[in-house]
Structures are given as C-alpha cells and as structure tokens.
Design a protein around this motif. Structure first.
Motif, PDB file in Angstrom:
ATOM      1  N   SER A   1       0.840  -1.190   0.000  1.00 44.18           N
ATOM      2  CA  SER A   1       0.000   0.000   0.000  1.00 44.18           C
ATOM      3  C   SER A   1       0.877   1.242   0.000  1.00 44.18           C
ATOM      4  CB  SER A   1      -0.907   0.004   1.239  1.00 44.18           C
ATOM      5  OG  SER A   1      -1.499   1.272   1.428  1.00 44.18           O
ATOM      6  N   CYS A   2       0.602   2.163  -0.930  1.00 39.56           N
ATOM      7  CA  CYS A   2       1.274   3.464  -0.994  1.00 39.56           C
ATOM      8  C   CYS A   2       0.195   4.517  -0.772  1.00 39.56           C
ATOM      9  CB  CYS A   2       1.929   3.682  -2.355  1.00 39.56           C
ATOM     10  SG  CYS A   2       3.049   2.366  -2.886  1.00 39.56           S
ATOM     11  N   SER A   3       0.214   5.208   0.355  1.00 33.32           N
ATOM     12  CA  SER A   3      -0.879   6.127   0.661  1.00 33.32           C
ATOM     13  C   SER A   3      -0.353   7.449   1.201  1.00 33.32           C
ATOM     14  CB  SER A   3      -1.838   5.498   1.679  1.00 33.32           C
ATOM     15  OG  SER A   3      -1.197   5.310   2.921  1.00 33.32           O
TER      16      SER A   3
ATOM     17  N   GLY B   1       4.125  10.355   2.694  1.00 36.99           N
ATOM     18  CA  GLY B   1       3.785   9.063   2.130  1.00 36.99           C
ATOM     19  C   GLY B   1       4.026   7.938   3.118  1.00 36.99           C
TER      20      GLY B   1
ATOM     21  N   LEU C   1       4.285   3.813   3.304  1.00 40.06           N
ATOM     22  CA  LEU C   1       4.462   2.598   2.506  1.00 40.06           C
ATOM     23  C   LEU C   1       4.339   1.401   3.435  1.00 40.06           C
ATOM     24  CD1 LEU C   1       5.223   1.704  -0.392  1.00 40.06           C
ATOM     25  CD2 LEU C   1       7.615   1.854   0.289  1.00 40.06           C
TER      26      LEU C   1
ATOM     27  N   CYS D   1      -4.675   6.531  -2.083  1.00 40.16           N
ATOM     28  CA  CYS D   1      -4.035   5.251  -1.766  1.00 40.16           C
ATOM     29  C   CYS D   1      -3.933   4.410  -3.034  1.00 40.16           C
ATOM     30  CB  CYS D   1      -4.828   4.496  -0.700  1.00 40.16           C
ATOM     31  SG  CYS D   1      -4.135   2.875  -0.290  1.00 40.16           S
TER      32      CYS D   1
ATOM     33  N   THR E   1      -2.770   0.579  -4.284  1.00 40.47           N
ATOM     34  CA  THR E   1      -2.466  -0.774  -3.834  1.00 40.47           C
ATOM     35  C   THR E   1      -1.828  -1.566  -4.971  1.00 40.47           C
ATOM     36  OG1 THR E   1      -4.327  -0.727  -2.291  1.00 40.47           O
ATOM     37  CG2 THR E   1      -3.438  -2.885  -2.876  1.00 40.47           C
TER      38      THR E   1
ATOM     39  N   LEU F   1      10.968  -1.718  -4.271  1.00 41.71           N
ATOM     40  CA  LEU F   1       9.800  -2.095  -3.484  1.00 41.71           C
ATOM     41  C   LEU F   1       9.743  -3.587  -3.187  1.00 41.71           C
ATOM     42  CD1 LEU F   1       7.050  -0.014  -5.333  1.00 41.71           C
ATOM     43  CD2 LEU F   1       8.233   0.588  -3.217  1.00 41.71           C
TER      44      LEU F   1
ATOM     45  N   LEU G   1       5.038  14.317  -4.594  1.00 39.45           N
ATOM     46  CA  LEU G   1       4.077  13.296  -4.179  1.00 39.45           C
ATOM     47  C   LEU G   1       2.757  13.937  -3.775  1.00 39.45           C
ATOM     48  CD1 LEU G   1       3.747  10.237  -3.716  1.00 39.45           C
ATOM     49  CD2 LEU G   1       4.420  10.624  -1.340  1.00 39.45           C
TER      50      LEU G   1
ATOM     51  N   VAL H   1       3.269   5.867  -7.836  1.00 40.29           N
ATOM     52  CA  VAL H   1       4.045   4.718  -7.354  1.00 40.29           C
ATOM     53  C   VAL H   1       5.541   4.929  -7.602  1.00 40.29           C
ATOM     54  CG1 VAL H   1       4.462   2.249  -7.664  1.00 40.29           C
ATOM     55  CG2 VAL H   1       2.121   3.115  -7.623  1.00 40.29           C
TER      56      VAL H   1
ATOM     57  N   PHE I   1       7.026   7.128  -5.002  1.00 41.44           N
ATOM     58  CA  PHE I   1       7.278   6.363  -3.774  1.00 41.44           C
ATOM     59  C   PHE I   1       8.596   5.602  -3.893  1.00 41.44           C
ATOM     60  CE2 PHE I   1       3.059   7.084  -2.146  1.00 41.44           C
ATOM     61  CZ  PHE I   1       3.149   6.803  -0.797  1.00 41.44           C
TER      62      PHE I   1
END
Length: 319
Positions: free
Chosen positions: A75-77, A102, A104, A127, A129, A150, A168, A197, A200
């Motif tokens: 999850s990147c939110s 952010g 992660l 968010c 995913t 990642l 971001l 993404v 991130f």
C-alpha cells in the motif's frame, strides 16, 4: 464491523450508501455519498491488472471501529487534508499517518488490521495498492525496473513513513483535481497512478542511499528532527535545542540536513513556511498580509520577496 477489503474505506462507504440510498454505486467513477454513517466522495479503479487507485474525501458522522482482512499487497498512501488515525496491524503494532507524508506498508502474507474513526473526522486520502499480479508482469526483468526497490516490502510486514515530497503531494491532489471525462479520464488516472508509485520508489531509493551514507541511527535522528520542525513551523526550537532533543550536536545535524535536504535547518523551516503559505493562498484564499503573519513572517514585504524568490512569482498571483 468486519470488512474484507483493502486498506481504505471504499467498500464500507459503498455498502452503506447502497443500503441507505438503495442505489448501486459504480466503483470506476468518482461517487458522491451521503449516508447516516458518513458523507463525501470515493473513487475506486483497477487502472492496470493488480494496480488499484483509491481516493477518499470523507467526513464520518459517528465514532466506529473497522476490522479489515488484507491479502498480500503493498500500500502506498498519503493523507492530503484533515487527519486519519493510524491502523493497528496484528503482530506488528500501530502505523501512524502524518499529513502530507507518504506511508508505505508491505503485507507479505494475509493479515488483519483495525482502524478507529472518530465522529466528525474529515480526511482526504490517496491510496494505491499493488497486488502480486502487478509485480508478476515485470518478473522477467525486475532487476532493471525502477520498482525493484519495493521488492523487499513483499516479504513479512514492512512499514516506512517517507520524507515530505512536494511532487508526491501534487500527484495526490492531481488524482482528485482534473477535468477529464470518459476514456481520457481513465488514461489520465492510469498515468497519474503510475507516477505516484514511481515517486514512492524514488523516495525510498533516496532514503536507502542516505542511510548507507550516514547510518541508520543518524538517519533516524534526522527524521525525528524534521518531524519536530514540521509540527512547530511557526515557533520552531532553536537549532541547539533541536539537536539536544534528538541526541546529536549542531554541526552533525546541520551537515545531515544539508546532505539530505540541500539546505540548513533554518532554510528548511523557511521553505516549509512558504509551502504552507501557498496552500493558504490557493486553497483558503487568504489575503497576502494575513498569510504572511500566519506563517511567521514579520512583514508582508519580506514574505513577498521570499515567496517570489522561491516560487518565481509574487504571492498575489496565487490568491
């Protein structure tokens, strides 16, 4: 309430809206909801196989607790406005959200988490995913991909709160604020999600590089110092007091700020004040004089000069 869904509240809001309004919601469009439980808007779309974008701008009417089952995923939110309490992950602990930072989270195996929502709590979040099938598409040359950084988040539970990134934040807002419709909207959201993404991944690469340069202990002190400044931009502590709070000395702290952020402690505070001012001007339409005072400048003229130097135009153009 048990919800078998990803990290955010889309499923809950859709279910509540359908029961309240007796209409089916289309997850691939920005949907406005007004239910006894909460109101606002949600967006949910799988923009590529295994790559899901979720947007939420919600105000909850009642205090409640969510318990959620989560399949293996990353999850990147980011919380763009308001506040969203942390989540408690079984066997890992609580992961806190910080405004415009952010977060992660990697779930290497099926897990459960609990989040508490407070009455009248407002939040605006973006968010993204990443499911296992997203990474499987790149498995043949994953070593050469920008997303390779990642990969470690796919094993066990892994959490990282990343440094502030203006890009971001901008990408998060861009997901909400565009005028495209139909096929162009779909294409735009796919492109913006991929950029989100990649940002991130870039932030994580930069963080890993810095940790190798200065060591994890010094990096943690630097991030602690930065968090203290972020929470007290109007009346920040003196550099000596800040260094003492995080357990280092002025020389080391200044050197690490320069290495990591390209500026001094004072310079960082000034830049963040100007970023805050831009939000007050654009989003809240405050006059220049009031904005200058709110972000800690003693005179409007000094604020205007600093703003123009940083953004390339006077603050009056952003009102």
């Amino acid at each position: 309430m048990n919800v078998s869904q990803d990290l955010t509240a889309s499923h809950f809001i859709q279910e509540a809206a359908e029961k309240s309004l007796q209409v089916a919601l289309t997850p691939t469009t920005r949907t406005h909801v007004d239910t006894p439980i909460g109101s606002g808007s949600v967006f949910l779309e799988e923009v590529q196989p295994g790559l899901i974008c979720e947007l939420h701008e919600l105000k909850c009417h009642n205090t409640m607790e969510f318990e959620c089952a989560v399949e293996p995923q990353i999850s990147c939110s980011i919380t763009l406005e308001g506040s969203l309490d942390g989540i408690n992950i079984d066997g890992f602990g609580t992961v806190e959200n910080q405004l415009n930072r952010g977060v992660l989270i990697g779930f290497g195996k099926a897990s459960r988490w609990i989040r508490n929502i407070r009455a009248q709590q407002y939040f605006k979040t973006c968010c993204v995913t990443l499911k296992p099938e997203f990474f499987e598409r790149f498995s043949h040359n994953f070593e050469d991909q920008q997303l390779a950084v990642l990969d470690s988040f796919r094993i066990g539970h892994h959490v990282e709160v990343l440094p502030y990134s203006q890009r971001l934040v901008a990408l998060g807002h861009s997901a909400f604020d565009h005028n495209y419709t139909g096929a162009l909207a779909t294409l735009y959201q796919e492109s913006n999600t991929l950029q989100f993404v990649l940002e991130f991944a870039q932030l994580l690469r930069e963080e890993n590089k810095l940790i190798r340069q200065i060591g994890r202990a010094h990096f943690d002190r630097l991030m602690q110092a930065r968090a203290i400044l972020d929470s007290s931009l109007i009346a920040p502590p003196k550099t000596l007091d800040l260094a003492r709070q995080v357990g280092t000395n002025i020389t080391t702290l200044q050197a690490h700020f320069k290495l990591a952020l390209g500026t001094t402690v004072f310079g960082y505070v000034k830049i963040q004040r100007l970023n805050m001012a831009r939000v007050l001007l654009i989003d809240h339409h405050l006059p220049v004089t009031e904005t200058a005072l709110r972000v800690g400048f003693s005179s409007p003229s000094a604020f205007t000069a600093a703003y123009k130097k940083h953004f390339g135009h006077p603050p009056s153009l952003d009102c």
